[in-house]
Write a protein that holds these residues in place. Structure first.
Motif, PDB file in Angstrom:
ATOM      1  N   GLU A 297       0.835  -1.207   0.000  1.00  0.00           N
ATOM      2  CA  GLU A 297       0.000   0.000   0.000  1.00  0.00           C
ATOM      3  C   GLU A 297       0.873   1.261   0.000  1.00  0.00           C
ATOM      4  N   ARG A 298       1.888   1.270   0.825  1.00  0.00           N
ATOM      5  CA  ARG A 298       2.799   2.425   0.893  1.00  0.00           C
ATOM      6  C   ARG A 298       3.569   2.574  -0.417  1.00  0.00           C
ATOM      7  N   ASP A 299       3.946   1.460  -1.037  1.00  0.00           N
ATOM      8  CA  ASP A 299       4.636   1.490  -2.316  1.00  0.00           C
ATOM      9  C   ASP A 299       3.734   2.101  -3.395  1.00  0.00           C
ATOM     10  N   LEU A 300       2.458   1.738  -3.384  1.00  0.00           N
ATOM     11  CA  LEU A 300       1.507   2.325  -4.344  1.00  0.00           C
ATOM     12  C   LEU A 300       1.372   3.830  -4.116  1.00  0.00           C
ATOM     13  N   GLN A 301       1.417   4.256  -2.858  1.00  0.00           N
ATOM     14  CA  GLN A 301       1.346   5.683  -2.565  1.00  0.00           C
ATOM     15  C   GLN A 301       2.575   6.413  -3.106  1.00  0.00           C
ATOM     16  N   LYS A 302       3.735   5.780  -2.987  1.00  0.00           N
ATOM     17  CA  LYS A 302       4.961   6.365  -3.559  1.00  0.00           C
ATOM     18  C   LYS A 302       4.819   6.532  -5.066  1.00  0.00           C
ATOM     19  N   GLN A 303       4.251   5.539  -5.723  1.00  0.00           N
ATOM     20  CA  GLN A 303       4.050   5.628  -7.171  1.00  0.00           C
ATOM     21  C   GLN A 303       3.093   6.772  -7.505  1.00  0.00           C
ATOM     22  N   ALA A 304       2.025   6.908  -6.726  1.00  0.00           N
ATOM     23  CA  ALA A 304       1.065   7.998  -6.943  1.00  0.00           C
ATOM     24  C   ALA A 304       1.732   9.354  -6.723  1.00  0.00           C
ATOM     25  N   ASP A 305       2.589   9.446  -5.719  1.00  0.00           N
ATOM     26  CA  ASP A 305       3.305  10.697  -5.450  1.00  0.00           C
ATOM     27  C   ASP A 305       4.223  11.058  -6.612  1.00  0.00           C
ATOM     28  N   LEU A 306       4.913  10.072  -7.161  1.00  0.00           N
ATOM     29  CA  LEU A 306       5.785  10.329  -8.306  1.00  0.00           C
ATOM     30  C   LEU A 306       4.966  10.771  -9.506  1.00  0.00           C
TER      31      LEU A 306
ATOM     32  N   ARG B 227      -1.079  13.718 -17.723  1.00  0.00           N
ATOM     33  CA  ARG B 227      -1.491  12.585 -16.891  1.00  0.00           C
ATOM     34  C   ARG B 227      -1.142  11.253 -17.547  1.00  0.00           C
ATOM     35  N   VAL B 228      -1.361  11.160 -18.852  1.00  0.00           N
ATOM     36  CA  VAL B 228      -1.081   9.901 -19.546  1.00  0.00           C
ATOM     37  C   VAL B 228       0.416   9.606 -19.555  1.00  0.00           C
ATOM     38  N   VAL B 229       1.231  10.587 -19.927  1.00  0.00           N
ATOM     39  CA  VAL B 229       2.674  10.350 -19.982  1.00  0.00           C
ATOM     40  C   VAL B 229       3.217  10.037 -18.584  1.00  0.00           C
ATOM     41  N   ALA B 230       2.764  10.759 -17.574  1.00  0.00           N
ATOM     42  CA  ALA B 230       3.213  10.480 -16.208  1.00  0.00           C
ATOM     43  C   ALA B 230       2.809   9.070 -15.788  1.00  0.00           C
TER      44      ALA B 230
ATOM     45  N   ALA C 278       2.159  12.336  -9.486  1.00  0.00           N
ATOM     46  CA  ALA C 278       1.701  13.710  -9.233  1.00  0.00           C
ATOM     47  C   ALA C 278       2.814  14.725  -9.517  1.00  0.00           C
ATOM     48  N   VAL C 279       4.040  14.407  -9.121  1.00  0.00           N
ATOM     49  CA  VAL C 279       5.174  15.295  -9.387  1.00  0.00           C
ATOM     50  C   VAL C 279       5.393  15.435 -10.886  1.00  0.00           C
ATOM     51  N   LEU C 280       5.301  14.325 -11.604  1.00  0.00           N
ATOM     52  CA  LEU C 280       5.484  14.375 -13.054  1.00  0.00           C
ATOM     53  C   LEU C 280       4.381  15.204 -13.716  1.00  0.00           C
TER      54      LEU C 280
END
Length: 186
Positions: free
Chosen positions: A116-125, A144-147, A127-129
């Motif tokens: 779950e925390r790993d998925l949150q890290k992916q979501a955070d990345l 959104r698509v490219v990120a 969002a930054v992109l």
């Protein structure tokens, strides 16, 4: 026990990873980790909020991604920026730590709270992109698509690389996944 040493955080990480591998994440306690590392419980909490943060603290990839987007030439395509960044991350950040990352990946995959925390890290990345692409004037849907594609490409390649015992470099896994994704997308 040692009060301070310049490599304390790394010693704590190493001790935790050894114990997670030996006993599993749930069966390992903070007292176990500090005993193995030869430091105090207080020292552990100076470096990590809890044992999950052994995996996730100090993640500099979102910061590197933001810098990469800000520094990229104005005429560079959104995916080219991401692709260049992924190749650099593979060579500079991941390859030198292959065994450590593979071991961490196995522990994360075995523990729902860590996944779950790993998925949150992916979501955070992601969002930054997206934020970085929007700042460059990329249309919202394209950003959104490219990120999303970039994060999924990285995650899939990392999972394959960590599970691959042949020693194939991460950059080759990235290239394979990129080709497969392109074929799927037509």
């Amino acid at each position: 026990m040692a009060r301070w040493a310049p490599d304390t955080k790394e010693r704590l990480r190493e001790a935790a990873m050894q114990l997670f591998t030996e006993r599993g994440f749930e069966a390992t306690t903070v007292p176990d980790i500090v005993e193995r590392a030869g430091v105090t419980r207080r020292t552990f909490f100076r470096h990590f909020a809890d044992k999950r943060e052994v995996f996730f603290s100090g993640d500099e990839i979102p910061r590197l991604a933001a810098r990469m987007l800000a520094d990229a030439p104005a005429d560079m395509s959104p995916f080219s920026i991401a692709w260049t960044g992924l190749q650099a991350l593979a060579a500079d950040r991941f390859e030198p730590r292959r065994d450590e990352i593979a071991a961490a990946r196995r522990v994360i995959d075995a523990e729902p709270a860590l996944r779950e925390r790993d998925l949150q890290k992916q979501a955070d990345l992601r969002a930054v992109l997206v934020e970085g692409y929007l700042a460059r004037g990329v249309e919202s849907l394209h950003a959104r698509v490219v990120a999303g594609v970039a994060v999924e490409l990285l995650q899939t390649a990392l999972e394959r690389w960590a599970a691959d015992g042949s020693g194939t470099p991460l950059r080759e896994h990235l290239e394979r996944v990129r080709r497969e994704m392109a074929a799927v997308l037509g």
